[in-house]
Motif scaffolding. Structure first.
Motif, short mmCIF file in Angstrom:
data_model
loop_
_atom_site.label_atom_id
_atom_site.label_comp_id
_atom_site.label_asym_id
_atom_site.label_seq_id
_atom_site.Cartn_x
_atom_site.Cartn_y
_atom_site.Cartn_z
N VAL A 1 1.64 7.42 3.07
CA VAL A 1 2.17 7.20 1.72
C VAL A 1 1.18 6.34 0.93
O VAL A 1 0.64 5.36 1.45
N LEU A 2 0.94 6.73 -0.32
CA LEU A 2 0.12 5.94 -1.24
C LEU A 2 0.82 5.92 -2.59
O LEU A 2 0.98 6.95 -3.23
N LEU A 3 1.22 4.75 -3.02
CA LEU A 3 1.81 4.56 -4.34
C LEU A 3 0.88 3.64 -5.11
O LEU A 3 0.60 2.53 -4.68
N LEU B 1 0.83 4.66 -11.64
CA LEU B 1 0.10 5.85 -12.05
C LEU B 1 0.84 7.15 -11.78
O LEU B 1 0.51 8.17 -12.36
N ASP B 2 1.83 7.13 -10.90
CA ASP B 2 2.57 8.33 -10.56
C ASP B 2 4.06 8.07 -10.71
O ASP B 2 4.57 7.11 -10.15
N SER B 3 4.75 8.92 -11.45
CA SER B 3 6.19 8.73 -11.59
C SER B 3 6.93 9.33 -10.38
O SER B 3 8.02 8.87 -10.05
N HIS B 4 6.33 10.34 -9.75
CA HIS B 4 6.93 10.97 -8.57
C HIS B 4 5.84 11.22 -7.54
O HIS B 4 4.73 11.65 -7.89
N HIS C 1 -2.31 -1.21 -4.72
CA HIS C 1 -1.68 0.01 -4.23
C HIS C 1 -0.86 -0.24 -2.97
O HIS C 1 -1.26 -1.02 -2.09
N LEU C 2 0.24 0.45 -2.86
CA LEU C 2 1.15 0.33 -1.71
C LEU C 2 0.91 1.48 -0.75
O LEU C 2 0.84 2.64 -1.18
N THR C 3 0.80 1.17 0.53
CA THR C 3 0.55 2.22 1.52
C THR C 3 1.45 2.06 2.73
O THR C 3 1.98 0.98 3.00
N LYS C 4 1.59 3.18 3.44
CA LYS C 4 2.28 3.17 4.72
C LYS C 4 1.68 4.30 5.55
O LYS C 4 1.50 5.40 5.03
N PRO C 5 1.33 4.05 6.79
CA PRO C 5 0.62 5.06 7.58
C PRO C 5 1.44 6.32 7.84
O PRO C 5 0.88 7.42 7.87
#
Lengths: 115, 113
Positions: free
Chosen positions: B19-21, B7-10, B75-79
């Motif tokens: 982080v949320l991708l 959903l987000d290119s950058h 969705h990919l996340t990192k705290p």
């Protein structure tokens, strides 16, 4: 463990010339993939081999692209003649088997520029 | 046919912030889902994969992803982002029967000091 080897690292050619890329997968990996990654896009599968047989080549432009996997190990991808739109990074990957859960191991890629 | 949409290119985050991708998928059957990372001048590397076991998947370098069937998302996340996380991230889907690995268009993560 040695990774997936690709060569050359970079290649610059003029349109209508031919070019070949080479890939040596991880030893023992049955499945080999060639992907094309155009700048700003995700990798697109060109061809998938299992051992020395083709599993999928539905997105390979067969009028100009060809690929083979010799004896189920090394593989070469050829473009003849090249077009400007073939400028991309060509990625080779391999996996142990051929299921939906495989971990793909990628080489560093060959960056092709067609002028 | 299966597909993924990133959903987000950058995405830009400050170091130390979450982080949320985002990734949505489309699949006719039970999919396998993956996240790969591509650092500049390096090959693609597997971060994590979901294969119908636990819906929350933990990967390398502190990343994790949650499979939500009702939302068709992964969705990919990192705290807490680290400068070394700056890279391009690809969401990938595969289906039993086709064994094709379909890549999304990628999300470029920038980490600000």
């Amino acid at each position: 463990e040695a990774g997936v080897a690709q060569s050359p690292r970079y290649k610059i050619i003029e349109k209508r010339q031919s070019v070949a890329f080479w890939c040596n997968p991880i030893s023992g990996h049955a499945t080999l993939y060639w992907y094309q990654q155009i700048l700003g896009q995700g990798p697109k599968l060109l061809i998938q081999f299992q051992n020395n047989g083709v599993v999928d080549d539905s997105q390979l432009p067969k009028d100009r692209f060809s690929a083979e996997r010799l004896k189920g190990v090394d593989s070469t991808l050829k473009i003849q003649p090249a077009k400007l739109e073939d400028s991309a990074v060509y990625l080779c990957a391999s996996s142990l088997g051929a299921s939906a859960n495989e971990k793909l191991f990628f080489g560093s890629g060959t960056q092709l520029s067609v002028l | 046919a299966q597909s993924v949409t990133q959903l987000d290119s950058h995405v830009s985050v400050s170091e130390g912030t979450p982080v949320l991708l985002r990734c949505n998928y489309s699949s006719s059957y039970s999919p396998s889902l993956f996240w790969y990372v591509q650092h500049p001048n390096k090959g693609l590397q597997l971060l994590l994969k979901y294969t119908s076991a636990a819906t929350l998947v933990k990967g390398i370098n502190g990343f994790e992803a949650e499979f939500k069937k009702s939302e068709t998302s992964f969705h990919l996340t990192k705290p807490s982002a680290h400068m070394s996380d700056a890279a391009e991230y690809f969401c990938v889907v595969s289906e039993t029967g086709t064994y094709k690995y379909i890549f999304g268009t990628g999300t470029r993560l920038k980490v600000l000091a």
